[in-house]
Design a protein around this motif. Structure first.
Motif, PDB file in Angstrom:
ATOM      1  N   ASP A   4      10.225  -0.829   3.851  1.00 18.09           N
ATOM      2  CA  ASP A   4       9.322  -0.439   2.761  1.00 18.09           C
ATOM      3  C   ASP A   4       9.851  -0.817   1.382  1.00 18.09           C
ATOM      4  O   ASP A   4       9.268  -0.430   0.370  1.00 18.09           O
ATOM      5  N   GLY A   5      10.957  -1.552   1.325  1.00 21.22           N
ATOM      6  CA  GLY A   5      11.594  -1.874   0.059  1.00 21.22           C
ATOM      7  C   GLY A   5      10.991  -3.062  -0.666  1.00 21.22           C
ATOM      8  O   GLY A   5       9.967  -3.635  -0.254  1.00 21.22           O
ATOM      9  N   ALA A   6      11.658  -3.464  -1.743  1.00 20.97           N
ATOM     10  CA  ALA A   6      11.142  -4.515  -2.629  1.00 20.97           C
ATOM     11  C   ALA A   6      10.992  -5.853  -1.904  1.00 20.97           C
ATOM     12  O   ALA A   6      10.031  -6.585  -2.137  1.00 20.97           O
ATOM     13  N   ARG A   7      11.947  -6.178  -1.045  1.00 25.08           N
ATOM     14  CA  ARG A   7      11.860  -7.464  -0.345  1.00 25.08           C
ATOM     15  C   ARG A   7      10.651  -7.499   0.582  1.00 25.08           C
ATOM     16  O   ARG A   7       9.950  -8.508   0.666  1.00 25.08           O
ATOM     17  N   THR A  63       0.831  -1.206   0.000  1.00 25.33           N
ATOM     18  CA  THR A  63       0.000   0.000   0.000  1.00 25.33           C
ATOM     19  C   THR A  63       0.863   1.252   0.000  1.00 25.33           C
ATOM     20  O   THR A  63       0.541   2.244  -0.672  1.00 25.33           O
ATOM     21  N   ARG A  64       1.965   1.227   0.743  1.00 23.56           N
ATOM     22  CA  ARG A  64       2.875   2.386   0.741  1.00 23.56           C
ATOM     23  C   ARG A  64       3.399   2.655  -0.668  1.00 23.56           C
ATOM     24  O   ARG A  64       3.494   3.804  -1.101  1.00 23.56           O
ATOM     25  N   ALA A  65       3.751   1.581  -1.384  1.00 22.92           N
ATOM     26  CA  ALA A  65       4.261   1.750  -2.747  1.00 22.92           C
ATOM     27  C   ALA A  65       3.166   2.291  -3.670  1.00 22.92           C
ATOM     28  O   ALA A  65       3.422   3.189  -4.485  1.00 22.92           O
ATOM     29  N   LEU A  66       1.944   1.760  -3.543  1.00 22.94           N
ATOM     30  CA  LEU A  66       0.838   2.210  -4.386  1.00 22.94           C
ATOM     31  C   LEU A  66       0.519   3.685  -4.170  1.00 22.94           C
ATOM     32  O   LEU A  66       0.255   4.424  -5.116  1.00 22.94           O
ATOM     33  N   LEU A  67       0.572   4.110  -2.898  1.00 30.68           N
ATOM     34  CA  LEU A  67       0.180   5.479  -2.548  1.00 30.68           C
ATOM     35  C   LEU A  67       1.365   6.418  -2.443  1.00 30.68           C
ATOM     36  O   LEU A  67       1.193   7.593  -2.083  1.00 30.68           O
TER      37      LEU A  67
END
Length: 379
Positions: free
Chosen positions: A284-287, A265-269
């Motif tokens: 909050d990274g890719a992993r 959700t953090r990535a989407l927003l």
């Protein structure tokens, strides 16, 4: 200063607070089955340790946990029979014997099960079988039942001695585990991003529209929009047999709303916590995104077999399921979230998913402060 030793009756009282077996069956059936199962699990762990010594991880912790679970069922059976746990360890003259009186020695690391430990576990299993026979579908003779319970308890203490485990440690761990799963008071932990700038926090309230469309090739896909702007990619099921996984982002929104955690959700927003590089890359990274996707996929696979938990209420989800989910996120901030909160997130997410399966569209409402995700008809 060392904490005072836990009393046997004190432990029994604490254990009874998480008893969900009372008033089911004849009052003894479920805890007796549970006791037999836990003793069997202990034997199974010993067998696996002997067979695959190098491959068994966390053997000592598993034995501690299994001993605690065995003690819990024993305490519950005694509680159903109005028998105090302390009387099983004494002649009845002591009001509440302490665990420290049972095992005055210090615990030592348990590396390899001894032959004596194995024999004691077999005797414990035999005593458990005799207890099951004594119950035999009815309350039976209370004195006879107490004798059988005392026999199981004595073998359990002996097993703990030979495993070099303090039964009090097992009891305390058991209480901690049951409180983690079925707490007396639900106190929400603080939000992980509460100290970060507002533009790096998950929105405290949010509405997201989710709806299905059909492409020119006849295949269906899902779109999402927030405040009139499309977010994320077009989603399909990505499986040979369609199962509506295209709506699965609702699980990520449930994690965000209830747990206050969702790298997806953090990535989407675009709410990654970039002001702290280590948090940005580590939490909050890719992993972290892949870990969350793995959790969603794992839970989804189980939920499919249970009608997406349509008949499950808070407190009903499998403890094993929740523990496995926590193992998935080991090393990440959300690992500290209690199991009951994970259950809330899973149940709320699946409620919204069932709505979307039926209606094919809906408006998701997140309220992070209230740890709530709801869904309503999309205008």
């Amino acid at each position: 200063m060392a904490a005072p030793s836990l009393g046997l009756d004190e432990y029994q009282t604490l254990a009874s607070r998480s008893d969900r077996t009372r008033n089911k069956g004849n009052g003894f059936d479920l805890p007796v089955l549970g006791l037999v199962g836990e003793v069997g699990s202990l034997l199974s762990e010993v067998k696996k340790r002997q067979r695959d010594k190098a491959a068994i991880i966390g053997y000592e912790q598993t034995v501690l946990e299994e001993l605690g679970d065995t003690l819990w069922y024993l305490a519950i059976i005694a509680d159903h029979a109005d028998i105090k746990l302390a009387t099983l360890a004494s002649d009845g003259s002591v009001s509440d014997s302490a665990f420290s009186a049972l095992q005055p020695q210090h615990s030592l690391p348990l590396n390899t099960p001894s032959a004596q430990f194995e024999r004691t576990l077999l005797r414990l299993a035999a005593a458990t079988g005799e207890l099951a026979a004594a119950v035999d579908g009815s309350h039976g003779d209370k004195d006879h039942l107490k004798t059988r319970l005392a026999s199981v308890f004595g073998h359990l203490v002996q097993a703990a001695n030979e495993a070099e485990v303090l039964l009090e440690d097992a009891a305390r761990f058991n209480i901690q585990k049951t409180e983690d799963r079925w707490p007396q008071d639900r106190v929400y932990p603080g939000l992980f991003d509460s100290t970060f700038p507002g533009d790096e926090q998950l929105p405290r309230t949010l509405e997201i529209d989710i709806y299905e469309r059909e492409a020119s090739n006849g295949k269906s896909y899902v779109l999402q929009s927030c405040k009139g702007l499309f977010i994320g990619d077009r989603l399909t099921d990505n499986i040979m047999e369609p199962d509506d996984y295209r709506f699965h982002d609702v699980f990520h929104y449930a994690y965000a709303a209830v747990l206050g955690w969702s790298p997806v959700t953090r990535a989407l927003l675009k709410r990654k916590r970039k002001s702290k590089i280590r948090v940005d890359e580590g939490e909050d990274g890719a992993r972290a995104v892949l870990i969350e996707e793995g959790v969603a996929t794992y839970v989804f696979g189980i939920a499919k077999d249970f009608n997406f938990f349509a008949d499950q209420k808070p407190g009903d989800l499998s403890l094993t399921l929740l523990k496995n989910v926590r193992q998935f996120v080991r090393g990440y901030e959300v690992h500290a979230s209690p199991l009951w909160l994970w259950e809330d997130a899973i149940l709320q997410g699946n409620h919204a998913f069932r709505y979307l399966r039926e209606k094919r569209r809906g408006r998701i409402k997140l309220d992070v402060e209230r740890r709530s995700l709801s869904i309503e008809e999309l205008p």
